[in-house]
Scaffold this motif. Sequence first.
Motif, PDB file in Angstrom:
ATOM      1  N   TYR A 139     -18.782 -24.111  -1.955  1.00 48.40           N
ATOM      2  CA  TYR A 139     -18.895 -25.349  -1.183  1.00 48.40           C
ATOM      3  C   TYR A 139     -17.784 -25.429  -0.131  1.00 48.40           C
ATOM      4  CZ  TYR A 139     -19.121 -30.308  -0.005  1.00 48.40           C
ATOM      5  OH  TYR A 139     -19.200 -31.496   0.684  1.00 48.40           O
ATOM      6  N   THR A 174     -19.653 -24.943   3.264  1.00 42.90           N
ATOM      7  CA  THR A 174     -19.959 -26.279   3.783  1.00 42.90           C
ATOM      8  C   THR A 174     -18.804 -26.864   4.583  1.00 42.90           C
ATOM      9  OG1 THR A 174     -21.425 -26.685   1.903  1.00 42.90           O
ATOM     10  CG2 THR A 174     -20.703 -28.610   3.142  1.00 42.90           C
ATOM     11  N   ALA A 219     -22.526 -32.833  -3.166  1.00 51.19           N
ATOM     12  CA  ALA A 219     -23.539 -31.776  -3.230  1.00 51.19           C
ATOM     13  C   ALA A 219     -23.832 -31.435  -4.677  1.00 51.19           C
ATOM     14  CB  ALA A 219     -23.053 -30.532  -2.483  1.00 51.19           C
ATOM     15  N   VAL A 235     -24.639 -27.870  -6.589  1.00 47.89           N
ATOM     16  CA  VAL A 235     -24.529 -26.450  -6.266  1.00 47.89           C
ATOM     17  C   VAL A 235     -24.863 -25.586  -7.477  1.00 47.89           C
ATOM     18  CG1 VAL A 235     -22.949 -24.616  -5.523  1.00 47.89           C
ATOM     19  CG2 VAL A 235     -22.759 -26.905  -4.517  1.00 47.89           C
TER      20      VAL A 235
END
Length: 391
Positions: free
Chosen positions: A159, A163, A381, A383
């Motif tokens: 992440y 991201t 999120a 994941v």
Amino acid sequence: MKKVLVVLAAVGLVVALASCGNKATAGNVIKLGMLYNMTGSQASLDAPSANGAKLAAKEMNAAGGVLGKKIELVAYDGKSDAETIGKAATQLVESDKVVAMFGFSDSDMVMAAAPIAAKAGIVFVTSGATSPKLPSQVPNYLYLACFGDNVQAAAAAEYAYNTQNARSAYLLIDKGMEYTLLLGKYFKERFTQLGGNAALEDTYQTGDKDFSAQITKMKALSPQPDILFISSGPDDVGTIVKQFRDAGVSQPIYGGDGYDTPLLVQIAGKGANEVYFTTHSLMDPNAGTPEVKKFIAAYEKEYGNPPENAFAGLGYDTVNLLVDSIKRAKSADPKAILTALKETKDLPGVTGAITFSGDSPIPQKGVAIIGVKNEQLTLAAEVVPQVVPAP
């Protein structure tokens, strides 16, 4: 923590969860040993887990129990102390005659009890201890109801890199806990594998109160790291985050499920903003799954407050996992429970469905990434990591 930290009486407290207030006899109950640290450094994780477990047993008994019997949780406070835990586990085996044990949110605590259960031929299911090494340390008799640290660390690394475009990280690791050592190790392995750089790796000792030396070294880095990964237990995280923020450190701070405690925001306040941590589920009545929403409503009705963290859900799921195994085994014999447990598949839960594949005693679950915004926990999120470091 209000009601959640009400201390169970020291060794010997039995939580009888039979309906109608009647005292259950040995002939009409199935005893499960429940070990949690209701006091000490692990209380902010374990107390919600214990509440979740008690709620699951109460619901099960209200629905008629299992195999025509009530579930009785025989509970002890481990006091975050290995010697106390060992004595309690021995009591559960020798005097209480439980058919299975469960509990704890820390690997070191599990290792004080699980070998005692195994020696007696009784399975131990940890609701929240996440070391993927645990099953090999207590072969055949130790199962996890949660994901492993290698999974959550990989999720955090992916992440941050994919991201948030983080390319460099400062690592601060508590050297006094296996959980924090493993979490930091797995994060570094996956982050550098992706192409990230570990700019500096520093350590501290559980319970330290002054982090000025670590902050000075971190602020001396040039260029400054994109993120900080601070591998901490629940009692220290708020203090660490606050001191780094008070020193002017504004980068996103990452961590594991040890951050999933009210202490983070209570101590760090606004400093907790832009903190991201991995955990098992977001306890949000609006954004959660149907299982989460139902659980939150039941928990709040029972205890007068919503679940403090995902560990409440893990305790709830663990009792349901053991009861489901007893149902499928059609027996409360410890060997039969263990055999049925191994065959668990797609069991719905507050923290995700549980399946044990092959010979692995660790369920493969997705990871919730929580971001703190305006001193509130939000779901950043969900994941499922693409690559997971080997245990």
